[in-house]
Design a protein around this motif. Structure first.
Motif, short mmCIF file in Angstrom:
data_model
loop_
_atom_site.label_atom_id
_atom_site.label_comp_id
_atom_site.label_asym_id
_atom_site.label_seq_id
_atom_site.Cartn_x
_atom_site.Cartn_y
_atom_site.Cartn_z
N LYS A 182 64.10 61.40 -52.29
CA LYS A 182 65.07 62.48 -52.07
C LYS A 182 65.72 62.46 -50.70
O LYS A 182 66.70 63.16 -50.47
CB LYS A 182 64.39 63.84 -52.26
CG LYS A 182 63.95 64.13 -53.67
CD LYS A 182 63.39 65.53 -53.80
CE LYS A 182 63.01 65.84 -55.24
NZ LYS A 182 62.48 67.22 -55.39
N GLU A 183 65.16 61.67 -49.76
CA GLU A 183 65.72 61.68 -48.42
C GLU A 183 65.42 60.39 -47.67
O GLU A 183 64.54 59.60 -48.07
CB GLU A 183 65.21 62.90 -47.64
CG GLU A 183 63.71 62.99 -47.52
CD GLU A 183 63.25 64.34 -46.97
OE1 GLU A 183 64.09 65.15 -46.51
OE2 GLU A 183 62.04 64.59 -47.00
N SER A 184 66.15 60.24 -46.59
CA SER A 184 65.92 59.11 -45.70
C SER A 184 65.85 59.65 -44.28
O SER A 184 66.47 60.67 -43.96
CB SER A 184 67.07 58.09 -45.81
OG SER A 184 66.90 57.03 -44.89
N PHE A 185 65.06 58.97 -43.47
CA PHE A 185 64.95 59.34 -42.07
C PHE A 185 65.36 58.15 -41.20
O PHE A 185 65.05 57.00 -41.52
CB PHE A 185 63.52 59.74 -41.72
CG PHE A 185 63.08 61.02 -42.38
CD1 PHE A 185 62.41 60.99 -43.60
CD2 PHE A 185 63.34 62.24 -41.80
CE1 PHE A 185 62.00 62.16 -44.21
CE2 PHE A 185 62.94 63.43 -42.40
CZ PHE A 185 62.28 63.37 -43.62
N LEU A 186 66.05 58.47 -40.12
CA LEU A 186 66.34 57.46 -39.11
C LEU A 186 65.58 57.88 -37.86
O LEU A 186 65.89 58.90 -37.24
CB LEU A 186 67.84 57.37 -38.83
CG LEU A 186 68.26 56.27 -37.86
CD1 LEU A 186 67.98 54.89 -38.46
CD2 LEU A 186 69.74 56.39 -37.51
N HIS A 187 64.56 57.10 -37.53
CA HIS A 187 63.74 57.39 -36.37
C HIS A 187 64.29 56.62 -35.17
O HIS A 187 64.53 55.41 -35.26
CB HIS A 187 62.29 56.99 -36.63
CG HIS A 187 61.72 57.54 -37.90
ND1 HIS A 187 61.22 58.82 -38.01
CD2 HIS A 187 61.60 56.99 -39.14
CE1 HIS A 187 60.80 59.03 -39.25
NE2 HIS A 187 61.01 57.94 -39.96
N ILE A 188 64.45 57.34 -34.06
CA ILE A 188 64.89 56.70 -32.83
C ILE A 188 63.71 56.77 -31.85
O ILE A 188 63.32 57.87 -31.44
CB ILE A 188 66.12 57.38 -32.22
CG1 ILE A 188 67.22 57.54 -33.28
CG2 ILE A 188 66.65 56.57 -31.04
CD1 ILE A 188 68.47 58.25 -32.78
N THR A 189 63.18 55.61 -31.51
CA THR A 189 62.00 55.54 -30.64
C THR A 189 62.42 55.22 -29.22
O THR A 189 63.15 54.26 -28.98
CB THR A 189 61.03 54.46 -31.15
OG1 THR A 189 60.66 54.77 -32.49
CG2 THR A 189 59.78 54.40 -30.27
N ALA A 190 61.96 56.06 -28.29
CA ALA A 190 62.26 55.87 -26.86
C ALA A 190 63.73 55.57 -26.65
O ALA A 190 64.10 54.50 -26.14
CB ALA A 190 61.38 54.78 -26.27
N PRO A 191 64.61 56.50 -27.04
CA PRO A 191 66.05 56.22 -26.98
C PRO A 191 66.54 56.02 -25.55
O PRO A 191 65.99 56.55 -24.58
CB PRO A 191 66.67 57.47 -27.61
CG PRO A 191 65.67 58.54 -27.39
CD PRO A 191 64.34 57.87 -27.51
#
Lengths: 110, 114
Positions: free
Chosen positions: A69-78
């Protein structure tokens, strides 16, 4: 009709402060979910395609995941250079058009 | 590798004038698309094409005309420009079935109708 909802609309982060962007979707049979990055004054730049639930893709500090049902975009130590608008789009199995969400604008402060 | 290009990059025109936005891709992609992007609306599909001489309407086609006589070109014409057509226009292309479906975008044309 395919629908894509992205949240939050805007995200302000301190450099190094990890966070996640959400993309919720409804589609009649998912062929693919796409993530794009758009810088001001430029066209969207392709990042990832995800095809099935459980799939993950990574590129530098970005990691995209997909559920049914969904997607995530993880940003690590931006870093400040990660500042952009991130767009999510879906493609249904019986079509080749993309339906885009409104995007999440990420600002990373040094 | 030039990829996908759009011209002009900026255009100012008057209400009622005809204007054509050009799109050219060097990848031999079968599919091509035209979008407009406006604050509060995101990317909206205007027209798309599966191959030369095959075009179809998208979400917001009124006031626009397209043609595709060659695989690499997909011009968008505003027959009689209106102020509501002030927008940023993006062209995109993607591969034929059997390849990937992600779309690759051009740099955009910023159109102002006065």
């Amino acid at each position: 009709e395919d629908q894509v909802t992205q949240s939050p609309e805007a995200l302000r982060l301190q450099e190094g402060e990890s966070s996640s962007l959400n993309c919720s979707y409804t589609v009649s049979g998912l062929r693919g979910l796409f993530w794009y990055r758009q810088d001001p004054g430029k066209g969207p730049e392709f990042l990832f395609t995800l095809y099935s639930a459980g799939e993950e893709k990574e590129k530098e500090r970005l990691k995209a995941t997909l559920t049914k049902k969904e997607s995530f975009l993880h940003i690590t130590a931006p870093k400040p250079e990660d500042s952009a608008t991130y767009l999510c789009a879906v493609q249904s199995a019986n079509d080749y058009k993309l339906s885009f969400g409104a995007g999440t604008t990420v600002t990373v402060r040094a | 590798d030039a990829g996908i290009t759009q011209s002009p990059r900026y255009k100012i025109t008057e209400t009622g004038r005809q204007v054509t936005l050009m799109c050219h891709q060097t990848w031999s992609h079968s599919y091509m698309f035209w979008y407009r992007q406006d604050l509060g609306h995101g990317l909206r599909l205007i027209y798309y094409s599966a191959a030369a001489d095959i075009t179809d309407k998208g979400e917001v086609p009124d006031g626009y005309v397209v043609s595709r006589s060659k695989t690499e070109n997909f011009p968008l014409t505003l027959e009689s420009a209106t102020r509501s057509q002030t927008s940023v226009y993006f062209c995109a292309s993607s591969m034929k079935p059997g390849g990937s479906y992600e779309q690759y975008f051009g740099p955009g044309t910023r159109l102002t109708v006065t």
